[in-house]
Write an enzyme that holds these catalytic residues in place. Structure first.
Site, PDB file in Angstrom:
ATOM      1  N   GLY A  91       0.764  -1.244   0.000  1.00  0.00           N
ATOM      2  CA  GLY A  91       0.000   0.000   0.000  1.00  0.00           C
ATOM      3  C   GLY A  91       0.792   1.289   0.000  1.00  0.00           C
ATOM      4  O   GLY A  91       0.269   2.334  -0.363  1.00  0.00           O
ATOM      5  N   GLU A 108       3.788   3.776   5.984  1.00  0.00           N
ATOM      6  CA  GLU A 108       2.649   2.874   5.782  1.00  0.00           C
ATOM      7  C   GLU A 108       1.491   3.651   5.168  1.00  0.00           C
ATOM      8  O   GLU A 108       1.418   4.886   5.280  1.00  0.00           O
ATOM      9  CB  GLU A 108       2.298   2.274   7.165  1.00  0.00           C
ATOM     10  CG  GLU A 108       1.074   1.400   7.252  1.00  0.00           C
ATOM     11  CD  GLU A 108       1.094   0.142   6.407  1.00  0.00           C
ATOM     12  OE1 GLU A 108       1.234   0.257   5.187  1.00  0.00           O
ATOM     13  OE2 GLU A 108       0.885  -0.945   6.971  1.00  0.00           O
ATOM     14  N   ASP A 109       0.590   2.927   4.507  1.00  0.00           N
ATOM     15  CA  ASP A 109      -0.538   3.615   3.869  1.00  0.00           C
ATOM     16  C   ASP A 109      -1.595   4.048   4.883  1.00  0.00           C
ATOM     17  O   ASP A 109      -2.024   5.200   4.896  1.00  0.00           O
ATOM     18  CB  ASP A 109      -1.160   2.747   2.759  1.00  0.00           C
ATOM     19  CG  ASP A 109      -1.571   1.349   3.219  1.00  0.00           C
ATOM     20  OD1 ASP A 109      -1.332   0.993   4.402  1.00  0.00           O
ATOM     21  OD2 ASP A 109      -2.129   0.597   2.398  1.00  0.00           O
ATOM     22  N   ASP A 168      -5.534   1.482  10.804  1.00  0.00           N
ATOM     23  CA  ASP A 168      -6.954   1.338  11.107  1.00  0.00           C
ATOM     24  C   ASP A 168      -7.055   0.930  12.583  1.00  0.00           C
ATOM     25  O   ASP A 168      -7.050   1.784  13.467  1.00  0.00           O
ATOM     26  CB  ASP A 168      -7.521   0.307  10.127  1.00  0.00           C
ATOM     27  CG  ASP A 168      -9.022   0.162  10.209  1.00  0.00           C
ATOM     28  OD1 ASP A 168      -9.619   0.766  11.106  1.00  0.00           O
ATOM     29  OD2 ASP A 168      -9.601  -0.555   9.377  1.00  0.00           O
ATOM     30  N   PHE A 200     -14.228   3.393   4.327  1.00  0.00           N
ATOM     31  CA  PHE A 200     -13.299   2.602   3.533  1.00  0.00           C
ATOM     32  C   PHE A 200     -12.863   3.410   2.317  1.00  0.00           C
ATOM     33  O   PHE A 200     -13.685   3.924   1.576  1.00  0.00           O
ATOM     34  CB  PHE A 200     -13.929   1.274   3.092  1.00  0.00           C
ATOM     35  CG  PHE A 200     -12.919   0.348   2.498  1.00  0.00           C
ATOM     36  CD1 PHE A 200     -12.121  -0.438   3.316  1.00  0.00           C
ATOM     37  CD2 PHE A 200     -12.712   0.306   1.117  1.00  0.00           C
ATOM     38  CE1 PHE A 200     -11.143  -1.267   2.779  1.00  0.00           C
ATOM     39  CE2 PHE A 200     -11.734  -0.515   0.567  1.00  0.00           C
ATOM     40  CZ  PHE A 200     -10.963  -1.308   1.412  1.00  0.00           C
ATOM     41  N   ARG A 212      -5.325   0.858  -6.607  1.00  0.00           N
ATOM     42  CA  ARG A 212      -4.086   1.440  -6.048  1.00  0.00           C
ATOM     43  C   ARG A 212      -3.533   2.534  -6.955  1.00  0.00           C
ATOM     44  O   ARG A 212      -2.829   3.434  -6.503  1.00  0.00           O
ATOM     45  CB  ARG A 212      -3.008   0.366  -5.878  1.00  0.00           C
ATOM     46  CG  ARG A 212      -3.347  -0.718  -4.859  1.00  0.00           C
ATOM     47  CD  ARG A 212      -2.098  -1.557  -4.572  1.00  0.00           C
ATOM     48  NE  ARG A 212      -2.387  -2.810  -3.887  1.00  0.00           N
ATOM     49  CZ  ARG A 212      -2.504  -2.949  -2.573  1.00  0.00           C
ATOM     50  NH1 ARG A 212      -2.394  -1.898  -1.788  1.00  0.00           N
ATOM     51  NH2 ARG A 212      -2.737  -4.133  -2.038  1.00  0.00           N
TER      52      ARG A 212
HETATM   53  P1  IMP Z   1      -5.038  -2.494  10.915  1.00  0.00           P
HETATM   54  O1  IMP Z   1      -4.203  -3.660  11.327  1.00  0.00           O
HETATM   55  O2  IMP Z   1      -6.471  -2.627  11.362  1.00  0.00           O
HETATM   56  O3  IMP Z   1      -4.462  -1.153  11.315  1.00  0.00           O
HETATM   57  O4  IMP Z   1      -5.170  -2.578   9.353  1.00  0.00           O
HETATM   58  C1  IMP Z   1      -4.298  -1.988   8.517  1.00  0.00           C
HETATM   59  C2  IMP Z   1      -4.404  -2.568   7.114  1.00  0.00           C
HETATM   60  O5  IMP Z   1      -5.777  -2.759   6.713  1.00  0.00           O
HETATM   61  C3  IMP Z   1      -3.832  -1.575   6.147  1.00  0.00           C
HETATM   62  O6  IMP Z   1      -2.451  -1.791   5.976  1.00  0.00           O
HETATM   63  C4  IMP Z   1      -4.642  -1.808   4.913  1.00  0.00           C
HETATM   64  O7  IMP Z   1      -4.048  -2.831   4.130  1.00  0.00           O
HETATM   65  C5  IMP Z   1      -5.993  -2.281   5.397  1.00  0.00           C
HETATM   66  N1  IMP Z   1      -6.996  -1.189   5.440  1.00  0.00           N
HETATM   67  C6  IMP Z   1      -7.564  -0.638   6.549  1.00  0.00           C
HETATM   68  N2  IMP Z   1      -8.432   0.326   6.221  1.00  0.00           N
HETATM   69  C7  IMP Z   1      -8.435   0.398   4.867  1.00  0.00           C
HETATM   70  C8  IMP Z   1      -9.138   1.239   3.899  1.00  0.00           C
HETATM   71  O8  IMP Z   1      -9.956   2.117   4.217  1.00  0.00           O
HETATM   72  N3  IMP Z   1      -8.859   1.016   2.587  1.00  0.00           N
HETATM   73  C9  IMP Z   1      -7.953   0.070   2.165  1.00  0.00           C
HETATM   74  N4  IMP Z   1      -7.273  -0.725   3.023  1.00  0.00           N
HETATM   75  C10 IMP Z   1      -7.516  -0.564   4.360  1.00  0.00           C
HETATM   76 MG    MG Z   2      -1.097  -2.018   4.278  1.00  0.00          MG
END
Ligand code: IMP
Ligand code: MG
Length: 184
Positions: free
Chosen positions: A49, A103-104, A107, A157, A170
């Site tokens: 990402g 990082e992208d 969440d 999202f 992407r």
């Molecule tokens: P976390 O472990 O819940 O912080 O999730 C992080 C990962 O979930 C990111 O690296 C993304 O790959 C994916 N992700 C979470 N939210 C989104 C979104 O709104 N769009 C696309 N990917 C997301």
């Molecule tokens: Mg990611």
């Protein structure tokens, strides 16, 4: 610039234009340059990402920097270990270095929390996190060193600028948000 895009039957609406993103990336690059240039930081982009963000951010820094990419691999372990998560692609010497993880999106923060835990085993001198998007309402992992965040967003999202929906989108230059409760 399209105002909406369709991906696998879902509609996403334009939320951040490429120009708005570029302005913020410039600001962040300026702050990182001021804060860290004397420390010769190693930038570690997290695939997939972060590839667009890394390309823009690194070219906006005002000093020559090193960059490398890592990936979090998840696979099914034995039934006793469950899901195994591993950091792959790390070839640089991390010990004693200032590392900036790029990082992208964060969440729940669980992915980043795990990644930072694995990174600590390589004994960096300090670790900073630069992230495009932060969903503060969802954050479960406590005390992540998120020093640089481009946008704080609600629990929606999004796709584009490196982020995907089922692998698509992407390459979109802007950021698009899933339109909820859409009438079919
Ligand atoms: P976390 O472990 O819940 O912080 O999730 C992080 C990962 O979930 C990111 O690296 C993304 O790959 C994916 N992700 C979470 N939210 C989104 C979104 O709104 N769009 C696309 N990917 C997301
Ligand atoms: Mg990611």
């Amino acid at each position: 610039m399209h105002k909406t895009v369709q991906i696998l039957g879902k509609t996403f609406g334009l939320t951040f234009t490429p120009e708005a993103i570029a302005r913020r990336v410039q600001d962040m690059a300026g702050r990182i340059s001021r804060d860290l240039r004397e420390k010769d930081p190693l930038f570690l982009g997290v695939l997939n990402g972060s590839f667009v963000f890394v390309a823009d951010l690194l070219r906006s820094l005002d000093f020559p920097a090193q960059v490398s990419f890592v990936k979090m691999a998840s696979y099914e372990g034995t039934s006793s270990t469950g899901m195994v998560r591993e950091l792959i692609g790390l070839s640089e010497k991390i010990e004693g270095r200032c590392v900036v993880v790029v990082e992208d999106i964060i969440d729940s923060g669980l992915t980043m929390s795990r990644l930072l835990g694995l990174l600590q085993e390589y004994r960096p001198s300090e670790v900073h996190v630069a992230v495009l998007f932060l969903k503060p309402d969802n954050l479960k992992a406590a005390s992540l060193p998120i020093d640089y965040a481009l946008f704080r967003i609600p629990n929606d999202f999004i796709v584009g600028y490196g982020l995907d929906y089922e692998g698509y989108g992407r390459n979109l230059p802007g950021i698009y948000t899933l339109i909820q409760n859409e009438l079919k």
